[in-house]
Design a protein around this motif. Structure first.
Motif, PDB file in Angstrom:
ATOM      1  N   THR A 100       0.813  -1.224   0.000  1.00  0.00           N
ATOM      2  CA  THR A 100       0.000   0.000   0.000  1.00  0.00           C
ATOM      3  C   THR A 100       0.841   1.266   0.000  1.00  0.00           C
ATOM      4  O   THR A 100       0.304   2.361   0.176  1.00  0.00           O
ATOM      5  N   ALA A 101       2.144   1.140  -0.189  1.00  0.00           N
ATOM      6  CA  ALA A 101       3.011   2.316  -0.136  1.00  0.00           C
ATOM      7  C   ALA A 101       2.649   3.311  -1.229  1.00  0.00           C
ATOM      8  O   ALA A 101       2.438   2.932  -2.387  1.00  0.00           O
ATOM      9  N   LEU A 134       0.014   4.864  -1.990  1.00  0.00           N
ATOM     10  CA  LEU A 134      -1.290   4.743  -2.634  1.00  0.00           C
ATOM     11  C   LEU A 134      -2.317   5.609  -1.892  1.00  0.00           C
ATOM     12  O   LEU A 134      -2.222   5.815  -0.681  1.00  0.00           O
ATOM     13  N   ASP A 135      -3.294   6.091  -2.651  1.00  0.00           N
ATOM     14  CA  ASP A 135      -4.388   6.809  -2.004  1.00  0.00           C
ATOM     15  C   ASP A 135      -5.237   5.812  -1.234  1.00  0.00           C
ATOM     16  O   ASP A 135      -5.136   4.593  -1.405  1.00  0.00           O
ATOM     17  N   ALA A 136      -6.072   6.334  -0.352  1.00  0.00           N
ATOM     18  CA  ALA A 136      -6.837   5.479   0.558  1.00  0.00           C
ATOM     19  C   ALA A 136      -7.715   4.494  -0.200  1.00  0.00           C
ATOM     20  O   ALA A 136      -7.810   3.315   0.171  1.00  0.00           O
ATOM     21  N   GLU A 137      -8.368   4.948  -1.269  1.00  0.00           N
ATOM     22  CA  GLU A 137      -9.281   4.067  -2.009  1.00  0.00           C
ATOM     23  C   GLU A 137      -8.518   2.923  -2.676  1.00  0.00           C
ATOM     24  O   GLU A 137      -8.922   1.756  -2.583  1.00  0.00           O
ATOM     25  N   THR A 138      -7.395   3.248  -3.330  1.00  0.00           N
ATOM     26  CA  THR A 138      -6.618   2.204  -4.005  1.00  0.00           C
ATOM     27  C   THR A 138      -6.006   1.260  -2.987  1.00  0.00           C
ATOM     28  O   THR A 138      -5.986   0.045  -3.183  1.00  0.00           O
ATOM     29  N   ALA A 139      -5.490   1.790  -1.887  1.00  0.00           N
ATOM     30  CA  ALA A 139      -4.899   0.950  -0.851  1.00  0.00           C
ATOM     31  C   ALA A 139      -5.942  -0.017  -0.294  1.00  0.00           C
ATOM     32  O   ALA A 139      -5.652  -1.194  -0.056  1.00  0.00           O
ATOM     33  N   HIS A 140      -7.170   0.476  -0.097  1.00  0.00           N
ATOM     34  CA  HIS A 140      -8.235  -0.377   0.418  1.00  0.00           C
ATOM     35  C   HIS A 140      -8.541  -1.512  -0.559  1.00  0.00           C
ATOM     36  O   HIS A 140      -8.733  -2.675  -0.153  1.00  0.00           O
TER      37      HIS A 140
END
Length: 545
Positions: free
Chosen positions: A497-498, A500-506
């Motif tokens: 998740t490095a 990444l925005d919150a939506e993509t990380a999720h």
């Protein structure tokens, strides 16, 4: 051929070609020794004409041409043998470097990809002139001048003395220049490697450079490095031209001295230097024809001496590459049947490349574990140990119910792993081929599981190595799809998740946890406390942050 100074890479590579190089040198010497026979034909014919004796030109011309053809054929044969040996040696060394680099367990201190590519490419190519010219030239120097000197002394001790005094000046000056030439060649080779490394680094960061508007500064820096390399190359050329000029001067003076002596002897102005009677026209012409050929092998060796200097510099660089060797990656990298047994792992007594000790780690099949710790603590290295990408010595890694992860088991174990590195890389082909990498699997399902279904129309596009044309989140989703494609039993993910925005990380985390829910063993190295909290267990590497 070079003297056996030490048992290094170059000598080992040359050993199978030693016989061929020796034959090439011997044939080259034989070709050079044909010239005295041609000189005899010409000298006798011209001498008889000067004495007023009729000469049949056809037999003389035929004999001269026949010997010349034999000499040319021998020269071509020697060149062909040397060329074959050079190609074999260079190809063998290049394959050795490529194979070793492909099996590296760690990056080395020798340099980056650019330096290694320069070594395996343009630097190894500098061996060709040395193998083609230096060995035969050295063999001719050891034989031809002695034969011609003997023939000269047999007719006139003064003529022999002229050659004996002037000849050694060439190798003496050649040796003096050679020391400076090696240093200059070494600096040039180092510059080539540094420039290649700089180019690779700048190309990999091209998107960031353009984003930051730093194109002009980068171009100026690259131009400065290119200018530095150009100056180093010109230093090598200056030495070559200077030494060639001086050596040609010595040879020209020697030939001129011989011409003066022969001329004055034939005119009767000089009455000494022979073994009895006066020098005849045929003998004088013969000596004049021998003189340039006496110096020619020395001149050839002088020209090849710079090739030898470049090869000595390359030999040292090959030694540096060898000294930077690292343990080979376990396994052969072959496609094999998956290793049987549960998808568990146990690390005992393992150490990181830095020498730091790892805690004992035991992960059960189907468990989700987060590796956390400060940057540089060794999380990525731990994942590489688990994947069998680096040897575990002095410790042990056991997988699949206690089997030792060694050369025999590494390929079978890696066949069960989905690898998601921190730095996303793609092959120089389409996205689809880069995700498959020759493996079977349902790509559409993997794309959906990685929340990358919307990228399916782009699978036929050709990305750059780092995924040009993709955002960081898109590249990370495709990396997850690649890891999921072959239905792995274990997923090893490095900072998934490095950046990444919150939506993509999720979306990426949901894809990983969905695999865990299907029974896949999940090991994640992360700095993200929220991601670590969603794992079954946390293992700390190094001192806690």
């Amino acid at each position: 051929m070079p003297s056996a100074r030490r048992n290094d890479m170059l000598e080992l590579a040359m050993a199978p070609q030693a016989r061929r190089l020796q034959i090439a040198a011997a044939v080259s010497v034989l070709a050079a020794l044909i010239w005295p026979g041609q000189a005899v034909l010409v000298a006798r014919a011209l001498g008889r004409l000067l004495d007023g004796v009729p000469v049949a030109p056809l037999p003389v011309a035929a004999g001269f041409v026949a010997l010349g053809l034999i000499r040319a054929a021998l020269g071509l044969w020697a060149d062909r043998l040397s060329q074959q040996a050079a190609e074999s040696v260079i190809t063998g060394l290049r394959n050795q470097i490529i194979a070793a680099e492909a099996a590296r367990a760690y990056e080395t201190a020798f340099g980056g990809a650019g330096a290694v590519a320069a070594l395996a490419g343009e630097k190894l190519a500098t061996l060709a002139p040395w193998l083609l010219r230096y060995g035969p030239a050295r063999a001719r120097v050891m034989v031809t001048p002695l034969v011609l000197l003997t023939l000269s002394f047999s007719l006139s001790w003064a003529a022999g003395l002229i050659l004996l005094i002037s000849g050694p000046l060439i190798p003496v000056f050649m040796a003096l220049v050679g020391m400076a030439a090696k240093d200059a060649s070494a600096r040039q080779l180092a510059g080539i490697g540094s420039l290649n490394d700089l180019l690779v680094e700048r190309l990999s960061a091209l998107a960031d450079i353009r984003l930051l508007g730093a194109g002009r500064q980068v171009a100026d820096g690259f131009a400065a490095e290119a200018t530095n390399l150009r100056q180093r190359s010109m230093a090598v050329l200056r030495l070559a031209f200077l030494s060639s000029t001086v050596l040609e001067l010595f040879a020209a003076i020697g030939v001129a001295m011989m011409a003066v002596y022969v001329g004055f002897s034939l005119l009767g102005e000089v009455s000494f230097g022979t073994w009895g009677g006066p020098l005849t026209p045929a003998q004088g012409i013969f000596l004049l024809l021998l003189a340039p050929e006496f110096y020619q092998p020395l001149r050839d060796l002088a020209a090849a001496w710079h090739d030898r200097a470049a090869t000595d510099a390359l030999r040292d660089e090959l030694g540096l590459w060898q000294a930077a060797a690292t343990p080979a990656r376990p396994g052969a990298g072959a496609r094999v049947t998956r290793l049987s047994g549960p998808a568990d792992l146990r690390l005992t007594g393992c150490r990181l490349p830095s020498g730091a000790a790892l805690p004992e780690i035991a992960i059960s099949a189907g468990e989700a574990v987060a590796l956390v710790g400060p940057s540089g603590a060794g999380k990525t290295s731990t994942l590489r140990l688990m994947a069998g990408l680096v040897p575990a010595a002095p410790g042990m890694v056991r997988v699949a119910g206690g089997q030792l992860l060694d050369d025999a088991a590494a390929d079978g174990w890696r066949a069960r792993i989905g690898w998601m590195p921190q730095a996303v890389h793609f092959l120089g082909t389409s996205f689809g081929a880069s995700l498959r990498m020759g493996r079977e699997g349902d790509l559409a399902t993997a794309m959906k599981a990685a929340a990358a279904g919307h990228l399916t129309p782009r699978l036929t596009a050709r990305p750059g190595e780092t995924g040009g044309g993709l955002s960081g989140g898109e590249a990370r989703r495709l990396s997850l799809a690649r890891a999921l494609l072959a239905a792995p039993d274990v997923i090893l993910a490095d900072e998934p998740t490095a950046d990444l925005d919150a939506e993509t990380a999720h979306a990426v985390v949901d894809g990983l946890l969905a695999a865990r829910d299907r029974g896949v063993t999940l090991v994640i190295a992360t700095h993200d406390p929220a991601l670590a909290a969603r794992m079954d267990r946390i293992i700390r590497i190094g001192n806690p942050a």
